[in-house]
Design a protein around this motif. Structure first.
Motif, PDB file in Angstrom:
ATOM      1  N   GLN A  52       0.833  -1.090   0.046  1.00 29.81           N
ATOM      2  CA  GLN A  52      -0.091   0.025  -0.077  1.00 29.81           C
ATOM      3  C   GLN A  52       0.921   1.161  -0.070  1.00 29.81           C
ATOM      4  OE1 GLN A  52      -2.798   0.246   2.972  1.00 29.81           O
ATOM      5  NE2 GLN A  52      -3.782  -1.861   2.924  1.00 29.81           N
ATOM      6  N   ILE A  53       0.432   2.248  -0.764  1.00 29.91           N
ATOM      7  CA  ILE A  53       0.940   3.636  -0.602  1.00 29.91           C
ATOM      8  C   ILE A  53       0.132   4.403   0.200  1.00 29.91           C
ATOM      9  CG2 ILE A  53       1.599   5.642  -1.812  1.00 29.91           C
ATOM     10  CD1 ILE A  53       2.503   3.845  -4.099  1.00 29.91           C
ATOM     11  N   VAL A  54       0.752   4.667   1.533  1.00 29.76           N
ATOM     12  CA  VAL A  54      -0.029   5.794   2.249  1.00 29.76           C
ATOM     13  C   VAL A  54       0.616   7.255   2.163  1.00 29.76           C
ATOM     14  CG1 VAL A  54      -0.899   6.278   4.659  1.00 29.76           C
ATOM     15  CG2 VAL A  54      -0.379   3.867   3.946  1.00 29.76           C
ATOM     16  N   ALA A  55      -0.371   8.120   1.715  1.00 30.05           N
ATOM     17  CA  ALA A  55       0.219   9.387   1.215  1.00 30.05           C
ATOM     18  C   ALA A  55      -0.745  10.527   1.933  1.00 30.05           C
ATOM     19  CB  ALA A  55       0.531   9.582  -0.117  1.00 30.05           C
ATOM     20  N   LEU A  56      -0.209  11.519   2.413  1.00 31.30           N
ATOM     21  CA  LEU A  56      -0.629  12.684   2.664  1.00 31.30           C
ATOM     22  C   LEU A  56      -0.416  13.878   2.080  1.00 31.30           C
ATOM     23  CD1 LEU A  56      -0.046  12.132   6.828  1.00 31.30           C
ATOM     24  CD2 LEU A  56      -2.132  11.190   5.519  1.00 31.30           C
ATOM     25  N   GLY A  57      -1.524  14.807   1.680  1.00 33.29           N
ATOM     26  CA  GLY A  57      -1.076  15.954   0.895  1.00 33.29           C
ATOM     27  C   GLY A  57      -2.273  16.824   1.272  1.00 33.29           C
ATOM     28  N   THR A  58      -2.069  18.046   0.620  1.00 34.67           N
ATOM     29  CA  THR A  58      -2.899  19.330   0.369  1.00 34.67           C
ATOM     30  C   THR A  58      -3.244  19.284  -0.946  1.00 34.67           C
ATOM     31  OG1 THR A  58      -1.008  20.828   0.151  1.00 34.67           O
ATOM     32  CG2 THR A  58      -1.727  20.579   2.478  1.00 34.67           C
ATOM     33  N   GLY A  59      -4.404  19.145  -1.160  1.00 34.29           N
ATOM     34  CA  GLY A  59      -4.923  19.098  -2.658  1.00 34.29           C
ATOM     35  C   GLY A  59      -4.515  17.832  -3.304  1.00 34.29           C
ATOM     36  N   GLY A  65       4.630  10.637   2.815  1.00 35.96           N
ATOM     37  CA  GLY A  65       4.014   9.349   2.362  1.00 35.96           C
ATOM     38  C   GLY A  65       5.089   8.352   2.822  1.00 35.96           C
ATOM     39  N   ALA A  66       4.653   6.988   2.568  1.00 37.99           N
ATOM     40  CA  ALA A  66       5.427   5.920   2.827  1.00 37.99           C
ATOM     41  C   ALA A  66       4.836   4.582   1.827  1.00 37.99           C
ATOM     42  CB  ALA A  66       5.573   5.297   4.202  1.00 37.99           C
ATOM     43  N   GLN A  67       5.534   3.954   1.242  1.00 40.58           N
ATOM     44  CA  GLN A  67       5.289   2.548   0.451  1.00 40.58           C
ATOM     45  C   GLN A  67       5.236   1.584   1.705  1.00 40.58           C
ATOM     46  OE1 GLN A  67       5.350   0.602  -3.384  1.00 40.58           O
ATOM     47  NE2 GLN A  67       7.531   0.432  -2.520  1.00 40.58           N
ATOM     48  N   GLU A  91       8.141  18.240   5.660  1.00 42.42           N
ATOM     49  CA  GLU A  91       8.440  18.829   6.807  1.00 42.42           C
ATOM     50  C   GLU A  91       8.402  17.687   7.965  1.00 42.42           C
ATOM     51  OE1 GLU A  91       8.661  22.021   7.493  1.00 42.42           O
ATOM     52  OE2 GLU A  91       7.914  22.666   5.248  1.00 42.42           O
ATOM     53  N   PRO A  92       9.266  17.907   8.752  1.00 45.37           N
ATOM     54  CA  PRO A  92       9.729  16.894   9.811  1.00 45.37           C
ATOM     55  C   PRO A  92       8.281  16.802  10.720  1.00 45.37           C
ATOM     56  CG  PRO A  92      11.741  18.384   9.661  1.00 45.37           C
ATOM     57  CD  PRO A  92      10.566  18.853   8.511  1.00 45.37           C
ATOM     58  N   SER A  93       7.461  18.092  10.967  1.00 43.38           N
ATOM     59  CA  SER A  93       6.463  17.960  11.720  1.00 43.38           C
ATOM     60  C   SER A  93       5.233  17.040  11.387  1.00 43.38           C
ATOM     61  CB  SER A  93       5.895  19.289  11.906  1.00 43.38           C
ATOM     62  OG  SER A  93       5.560  19.933  10.640  1.00 43.38           O
ATOM     63  N   HIS A  94       5.271  16.714   9.992  1.00 40.10           N
ATOM     64  CA  HIS A  94       4.304  15.730   9.598  1.00 40.10           C
ATOM     65  C   HIS A  94       4.610  14.506   9.612  1.00 40.10           C
ATOM     66  CE1 HIS A  94       3.607  19.042   6.249  1.00 40.10           C
ATOM     67  NE2 HIS A  94       2.909  19.289   7.372  1.00 40.10           N
ATOM     68  N   TYR A  95       5.641  13.858  10.277  1.00 42.06           N
ATOM     69  CA  TYR A  95       6.175  12.540  10.518  1.00 42.06           C
ATOM     70  C   TYR A  95       4.998  11.755  11.309  1.00 42.06           C
ATOM     71  CZ  TYR A  95      10.022  12.082   7.513  1.00 42.06           C
ATOM     72  OH  TYR A  95      11.079  12.037   6.547  1.00 42.06           O
ATOM     73  N   PRO A  96       4.695  12.445  12.487  1.00 37.69           N
ATOM     74  CA  PRO A  96       4.015  11.722  13.580  1.00 37.69           C
ATOM     75  C   PRO A  96       2.419  11.416  12.776  1.00 37.69           C
ATOM     76  CG  PRO A  96       4.944  13.454  14.564  1.00 37.69           C
ATOM     77  CD  PRO A  96       5.187  13.588  13.064  1.00 37.69           C
ATOM     78  N   LEU A  97       1.925  12.654  12.093  1.00 39.00           N
ATOM     79  CA  LEU A  97       0.930  12.297  11.371  1.00 39.00           C
ATOM     80  C   LEU A  97       0.867  10.975  10.326  1.00 39.00           C
ATOM     81  CD1 LEU A  97      -2.070  12.694  10.633  1.00 39.00           C
ATOM     82  CD2 LEU A  97      -1.233  14.679   9.208  1.00 39.00           C
ATOM     83  N   LEU A  98       2.144  10.951   9.743  1.00 38.92           N
ATOM     84  CA  LEU A  98       2.074   9.871   8.543  1.00 38.92           C
ATOM     85  C   LEU A  98       1.842   8.560   9.231  1.00 38.92           C
ATOM     86  CD1 LEU A  98       3.011   8.515   5.737  1.00 38.92           C
ATOM     87  CD2 LEU A  98       5.220   9.328   6.503  1.00 38.92           C
ATOM     88  N   TRP A  99       2.736   8.344  10.475  1.00 35.91           N
ATOM     89  CA  TRP A  99       2.943   6.751  11.229  1.00 35.91           C
ATOM     90  C   TRP A  99       1.566   6.850  11.490  1.00 35.91           C
ATOM     91  CZ3 TRP A  99       6.313   5.513   8.355  1.00 35.91           C
ATOM     92  CH2 TRP A  99       7.597   6.364   8.162  1.00 35.91           C
ATOM     93  N   ASP A 100       0.916   7.634  11.982  1.00 36.29           N
ATOM     94  CA  ASP A 100      -0.630   7.385  12.698  1.00 36.29           C
ATOM     95  C   ASP A 100      -1.442   7.053  11.415  1.00 36.29           C
ATOM     96  OD1 ASP A 100      -2.445   7.893  14.923  1.00 36.29           O
ATOM     97  OD2 ASP A 100      -3.465   9.121  13.479  1.00 36.29           O
ATOM     98  N   ALA A 101      -1.315   7.667  10.464  1.00 35.71           N
ATOM     99  CA  ALA A 101      -1.927   7.294   9.152  1.00 35.71           C
ATOM    100  C   ALA A 101      -1.886   5.784   8.674  1.00 35.71           C
ATOM    101  CB  ALA A 101      -1.930   8.222   8.106  1.00 35.71           C
ATOM    102  N   VAL A 102      -0.384   5.460   8.779  1.00 36.71           N
ATOM    103  CA  VAL A 102       0.025   4.129   8.235  1.00 36.71           C
ATOM    104  C   VAL A 102      -0.766   2.914   9.221  1.00 36.71           C
ATOM    105  CG1 VAL A 102       1.947   2.491   8.208  1.00 36.71           C
ATOM    106  CG2 VAL A 102       2.181   4.858   7.368  1.00 36.71           C
TER     107      VAL A 102
END
Length: 346
Positions: A52-59, A65-67, A91-102
């Motif tokens: 799975q590709i888990v990606a976060l974005g604006t628009g 993101g991470a595969q 942005e480094p500040s986005h990493y916690p949100l990424l791992w939560d989303a994964v």
């Protein structure tokens, strides 16, 4: 911190990039890595993993993101979400949100992260993000990386005398070094099997290598062959992305070992990588010990990756260690069972 709480603060949301969009995002990262390309997920998904590709974005723009590769745990104990050599964030500040989303998107019992190498002063605080060092690594944490940005003579000059001599002897022989075609996979796989049996390590199937060729070549890789008077003496698969090339798979024959085809073919791979615009050539995997221990013990050991360290050390590269493997636990009971299973297997 939950996805919903951070979503309002950052305006990031889960998005679904195409494979092409994801690969462009990965390729633009300073730590761009082959194992995060969509083709790697496609490869693994044909051989027992989910991807799975888990990606976060604006628009539609990817900001983080991470595969993620997914595999079931033994005894039906849930599943592990594995992130090889990623993820990425603008942005480094986005990493916690990424791992939560994964974690939320995969529903995994835990996330195993092998983030790879970071430039100086950019190493993330994984413990602060809820990760702990893992008892199990999947990719080799330590490697040797050759800087190939200089002239050929400068690169050769950093090697030890024995390696330099064997390269030159190989190049002066009548060995033909050439890029292979998909039809050569059968011979490559046969030589890999012979090499694995000789050196006591497992190898992938012919179908696996054929799929590697299908998915990665020529866009991101090549199959190099060394032949002499009809004999296949050595064969390797090398890959590139951004500034880095990786030597992942290699096989050799005992026939005509005095011609040192294994040295000449690596030199051919370095030339291939230079022509692709790469600055670094990663020899991919040595024993996970500091350089002093490696140098003190390599002559007396041949187990595991020790068998290849003696060859790789002579190329004038730098011994580097990645951040290794880290686990973020989402289900403590299942994670404890996983750790217990690891102890039983040792």
């Amino acid at each position: 911190m939950s996805l919903s709480r951070l979503k309002d603060k950052s305006s990031l949301r889960l998005i679904r990039p195409s494979d092409a969009e994801w690969d462009r995002f990965v390729s633009a990262q300073p730590r761009a890595h082959l194992l995060q390309l969509s083709a790697w997920g496609a490869l693994k998904s044909r051989f027992g993993w989910g991807a799975q590709i888990v990606a976060l974005g604006t628009g539609e723009a990817i900001q983080a993101g991470a595969q993620v590769l997914l595999t079931p745990l033994p005894l039906g104990l849930g599943k592990m979400a594995y992130v090889p050599m990623g993820g990425f964030s603008t942005e480094p500040s986005h990493y916690p949100l990424l791992w939560d989303a994964v974690g939320r998107k995969t529903g995994a019992a835990f996330i195993k992260l092998e983030p790879g190498h970071f430039p100086p002063d950019t190493t993330p605080d994984l413990a602060r993000m809820g990760f702990q060092q893992s008892p199990q690594t999947i990719q080799p944490p330590r490697t040797i990386v050759i800087d190939i940005a200089d002239s050929d003579e400068a690169i050769l000059g950093r090697m030890n005398q024995s390696t330099r001599r064997k390269i030159r002897k190989s190049l002066k022989s009548d060995i033909e070094f050439a890029e292979g075609e998909r039809a050569d996979i059968k011979a490559f796989s046969r030589l890999m099997t012979q090499t694995g049996e000789r050196n006591a390590f497992g190898v992938h199937s012919e179908a696996y290598f054929d799929t590697v060729f299908e998915l990665f070549m020529p866009a991101h890789g090549t199959l190099l062959l060394a032949r002499h008077e009809g004999d296949l003496l050595a064969a390797i698969m090398v890959f590139s992305l951004g500034e880095t090339a990786w030597y992942l798979y290699g096989a050799s024959s005992r026939v005509k070992s005095n011609l040192y085809a294994t040295y000449g073919i690596q030199w051919a791979a370095i030339q291939w990588a230079k022509n692709r615009g790469c600055r670094y050539y990663d020899l991919w995997g040595v024993p996970d010990h500091d350089e002093a221990t490696l140098e003190a013990q390599f002559k007396d050991r041949g187990d595991g990756l020790w068998g290849v360290y003696g060859f790789k050390r002579g190329w004038g590269g730098e011994v580097r260690r990645s951040l290794g493997a880290w686990d973020k636990i989402r289900n403590p009971f299942l994670y404890a069972a996983y750790c217990a299973a690891l102890r039983l297997m040792r």
